[in-house]
Motif scaffolding. Sequence first.
Motif, mmCIF file in Angstrom:
data_model
loop_
_atom_site.group_PDB
_atom_site.id
_atom_site.type_symbol
_atom_site.label_atom_id
_atom_site.label_comp_id
_atom_site.label_asym_id
_atom_site.label_seq_id
_atom_site.Cartn_x
_atom_site.Cartn_y
_atom_site.Cartn_z
ATOM 1 N N MET A 1 19.361 20.829 53.049
ATOM 2 C CA MET A 1 18.195 20.761 54.128
ATOM 3 C C MET A 1 16.991 20.790 53.683
ATOM 4 S SD MET A 1 19.691 20.057 57.065
ATOM 5 C CE MET A 1 18.532 20.308 58.390
ATOM 6 N N LEU A 2 16.854 21.592 52.824
ATOM 7 C CA LEU A 2 15.202 21.746 52.362
ATOM 8 C C LEU A 2 15.094 20.470 51.338
ATOM 9 C CD1 LEU A 2 15.130 25.727 51.219
ATOM 10 C CD2 LEU A 2 13.734 24.431 53.308
ATOM 11 N N GLU A 3 16.278 20.070 50.772
ATOM 12 C CA GLU A 3 15.933 18.899 49.867
ATOM 13 C C GLU A 3 15.805 17.747 50.842
ATOM 14 O OE1 GLU A 3 18.618 16.393 46.690
ATOM 15 O OE2 GLU A 3 18.910 18.480 46.973
ATOM 16 N N VAL A 4 16.610 17.539 51.867
ATOM 17 C CA VAL A 4 16.530 16.446 52.502
ATOM 18 C C VAL A 4 15.408 16.189 53.567
ATOM 19 C CG1 VAL A 4 17.747 15.278 54.544
ATOM 20 C CG2 VAL A 4 18.967 16.104 52.658
ATOM 21 N N LEU A 5 14.937 17.557 53.889
ATOM 22 C CA LEU A 5 13.524 17.538 55.008
ATOM 23 C C LEU A 5 12.301 17.083 54.109
ATOM 24 C CD1 LEU A 5 14.112 21.055 56.771
ATOM 25 C CD2 LEU A 5 14.430 18.340 57.839
ATOM 26 N N SER A 6 12.402 17.129 52.670
ATOM 27 C CA SER A 6 11.204 16.662 52.117
ATOM 28 C C SER A 6 11.119 15.080 51.575
ATOM 29 C CB SER A 6 10.938 17.445 50.598
ATOM 30 O OG SER A 6 12.152 17.322 49.789
#
Length: 317
Positions: free
Chosen positions: A207-212
Amino acid sequence: MRGYIIRRLLLIIPTLFLLGTILFLMLQFIPGDVASTLLASEENAASPEAIAELREELGLSDPLYAQYVRWLAKMVQGDLGYSVYFNQSVWEAIKPKIDVTVTLAILGVLVAIVISIPAGIFSALFRGSAFDQVVRAVSAVGMAVPAFWLGIIILLVLARYVGWAPPAQHVDLWEDPVKSLQRFMFPALILGFRSAAVISRMIRSMMLEVLSEDYVRTAWSKGLLPRVVIVRHALRNALLPVVTMLGMLFASLIDGAVVLETVFNLPGIGLHLIESVRGRDAVMVLGMVLLIGVFMMIWILLIDLSYKVLDPRVTYE
């Protein structure tokens, strides 16, 4: 996709052949056999002469290659063999125990999903917060604590400090759902908690990767509702690696079920497998492991096919 499914199903045959052959050879190194186990419970019957006679009768004194060819011929015909230790065919012995193990594994998966997805999402959305720190700490504990140890501790706490223990007699889920769920509750929670520890960390990371990513920032800038951005744009793309991990974790759930069925005395495949190993019943062990192998390969195939649902760009050609 049809050709892909057919190829994967055909791949099950050589995989089972290799699995069965390796396990057959490994079982030959276990001290003792089913003949000595059967006669050990009879007074004055475990003499070398009596054991040799029974081994001759069961075909255990035949050369190893003859035993292997005989077992392989039965496997080709779909016959898992007959267990002299349990005095019934392997399939008839396993059949009533499959639903116990499958129910436990499914409940464990449901618990893991219910816990891990919200924990992973909110941990990523509120990165660095107290909630994030708690989730990461609890997940670390969940990955470190062995399932059998946690099961024993829970039983001790329930019996000594709460004065309650799960029902001793197993009840089918369809006969009495309340008593059945009471019996499954703690093993399922233990399995789910340990799996949720791994899945929540994976979801947080993805999620941290996708949110960016740019498309997520574009969705925010369009003024879409937060739940639409998080669920439809972020979570859906973050789930692909998580689904892959679910395939591997389900194998660990089966392993955990073997241990927890022994701890909580659940009459499933795991407890029966332990009894078969104690009885040196090679026929039963081989049949059970092969059935578990078939189940796991079909499960992994379903996991692979689910990629198409999550991401239409995935192709199987």
